[in-house]
Design an enzyme around this catalytic site. Structure first.
Site, PDB file in Angstrom:
ATOM      1  CE  LYS A   1      -0.437   1.587   0.630  1.00 51.59           C
ATOM      2  NZ  LYS A   1       0.026   0.370   0.611  1.00 51.59           N
TER       3      LYS A   1
ATOM      4  CG  ASP B   1      -3.837  -0.957   2.373  1.00 49.03           C
ATOM      5  OD1 ASP B   1      -3.716  -0.398   1.155  1.00 49.03           O
ATOM      6  OD2 ASP B   1      -3.575  -2.135   2.375  1.00 49.03           O
TER       7      ASP B   1
ATOM      8  CE  LYS C   1       4.575  -4.085  17.536  1.00 43.92           C
ATOM      9  NZ  LYS C   1       5.619  -4.845  17.290  1.00 43.92           N
TER      10      LYS C   1
HETATM   11  P1  IMP Z   1      -5.928  -1.504   6.477  1.00 44.09           P
HETATM   12  O1  IMP Z   1      -5.889  -2.171   4.878  1.00 44.09           O
HETATM   13  O2  IMP Z   1      -6.445   0.119   6.071  1.00 44.09           O
HETATM   14  O3  IMP Z   1      -6.801  -2.023   7.274  1.00 44.09           O
HETATM   15  O4  IMP Z   1      -4.673  -1.181   7.024  1.00 44.09           O
HETATM   16  C1  IMP Z   1      -4.373  -2.225   7.659  1.00 44.09           C
HETATM   17  C2  IMP Z   1      -2.825  -1.891   8.252  1.00 44.09           C
HETATM   18  O5  IMP Z   1      -1.823  -2.384   7.013  1.00 44.09           O
HETATM   19  C3  IMP Z   1      -2.142  -0.663   8.398  1.00 44.09           C
HETATM   20  O6  IMP Z   1      -2.531  -0.023   9.638  1.00 44.09           O
HETATM   21  C4  IMP Z   1      -0.836  -0.884   8.241  1.00 44.09           C
HETATM   22  O7  IMP Z   1      -0.135  -1.347   9.470  1.00 44.09           O
HETATM   23  C5  IMP Z   1      -0.694  -1.874   7.189  1.00 44.09           C
HETATM   24  N1  IMP Z   1      -0.351  -1.289   5.920  1.00 44.09           N
HETATM   25  C6  IMP Z   1      -1.164  -1.175   4.815  1.00 44.09           C
HETATM   26  N2  IMP Z   1      -0.422  -0.625   3.841  1.00 44.09           N
HETATM   27  C7  IMP Z   1       0.886  -0.552   4.164  1.00 44.09           C
HETATM   28  C8  IMP Z   1       1.979   0.063   3.595  1.00 44.09           C
HETATM   29  O8  IMP Z   1       2.191   0.256   2.369  1.00 44.09           O
HETATM   30  N3  IMP Z   1       3.259  -0.400   4.278  1.00 44.09           N
HETATM   31  C9  IMP Z   1       3.367  -0.689   5.655  1.00 44.09           C
HETATM   32  N4  IMP Z   1       2.248  -1.123   6.258  1.00 44.09           N
HETATM   33  C10 IMP Z   1       0.867  -0.994   5.445  1.00 44.09           C
END
Ligand code: IMP
Ligand code: MG
Length: 183
Positions: free
Chosen positions: A130, A102, A43
């Site tokens: 990040k 992330d 979302k």
């Molecule tokens: P990934 O670790 O790159 O797979 O990120 C997974 C998901 O974690 C992202 O699409 C966000 O929904 C959530 N996420 C990661 N970091 C943050 C943050 O700092 N704030 C809010 N959601 C986050």
């Protein structure tokens, strides 16, 4: 937990950067006749994608994907698809629109699936990056802001489904719950 008093990225900075991204993306798709599909990851990226699409000078199509990632004890991070795009993607130019990269596992899983779909091209756009947290190699062609390793909320990003509707991006801080706009 609560949003930081001062935003990390205020709504003016968001608006200006989204306009720049729209111009950047517009230029990279200008050579193609067919409009790109903005494939928004629900979302969190819905707010960003809505603003980005409206800042684009040329036509785009909108579609959506929704995935969920589970952090297992082994910490492998399995990603499950909850909603697949409805468009026929074969032969199309697809731009993934993400809120934040992330660890990169979510985007990686979406990219891996899309690479089996015989697309004309695939690019990745993320509002926030990040890079210090990355666990899987991933290149985004269009990045809004590179941020430090802090948990951020607002402009679509949530903490346990809250704070998505804040107009700016704030750092999540410990302390009593309250709305950032109360102060
Ligand atoms: P990934 O670790 O790159 O797979 O990120 C997974 C998901 O974690 C992202 O699409 C966000 O929904 C959530 N996420 C990661 N970091 C943050 C943050 O700092 N704030 C809010 N959601 C986050
Ligand atoms: Mg989330």
């Amino acid at each position: 937990m609560r949003p930081s008093d001062t935003p990390l990225i205020d709504s003016g900075a968001l608006r200006r950067r989204v306009a720049e991204l729209a111009a950047e993306i517009g230029a990279s798709y200008a050579r193609y006749e067919e409009p790109p599909i903005l494939l928004t990851v629900l979302k969190g990226a819905a707010f960003f994608a809505a603003d980005l699409a409206r800042a684009m000078a040329r036509p785009v199509e909108m579609d959506f994907v929704r995935v969920q990632s589970y952090e297992g004890a082994s910490s492998t991070g399995t990603v499950t698809f909850l909603h697949y795009p409805e468009s026929a993607l074969r032969g199309r130019h697809v731009l993934i629109v993400e809120d934040i990269l992330d660890t990169g596992r979510t985007a990686r899983a979406i990219v891996d699936w899309l690479q089996t779909q015989e697309l004309a091209s695939l690019r990745l756009c993320t509002l926030l990056d990040k890079p210090s947290r990355r666990l899987t190699p991933l290149h985004a062609e269009h990045v809004g802001f590179t941020i430090p390793n802090q948990f951020v909320i607002g402009y679509g990003l949530d903490y346990d489904e809250r704070y998505r509707n804040l107009p700016a991006i704030h750092v999540l801080e410990s302390g009593p719950d309250r709305d950032a706009r109360d102060t």
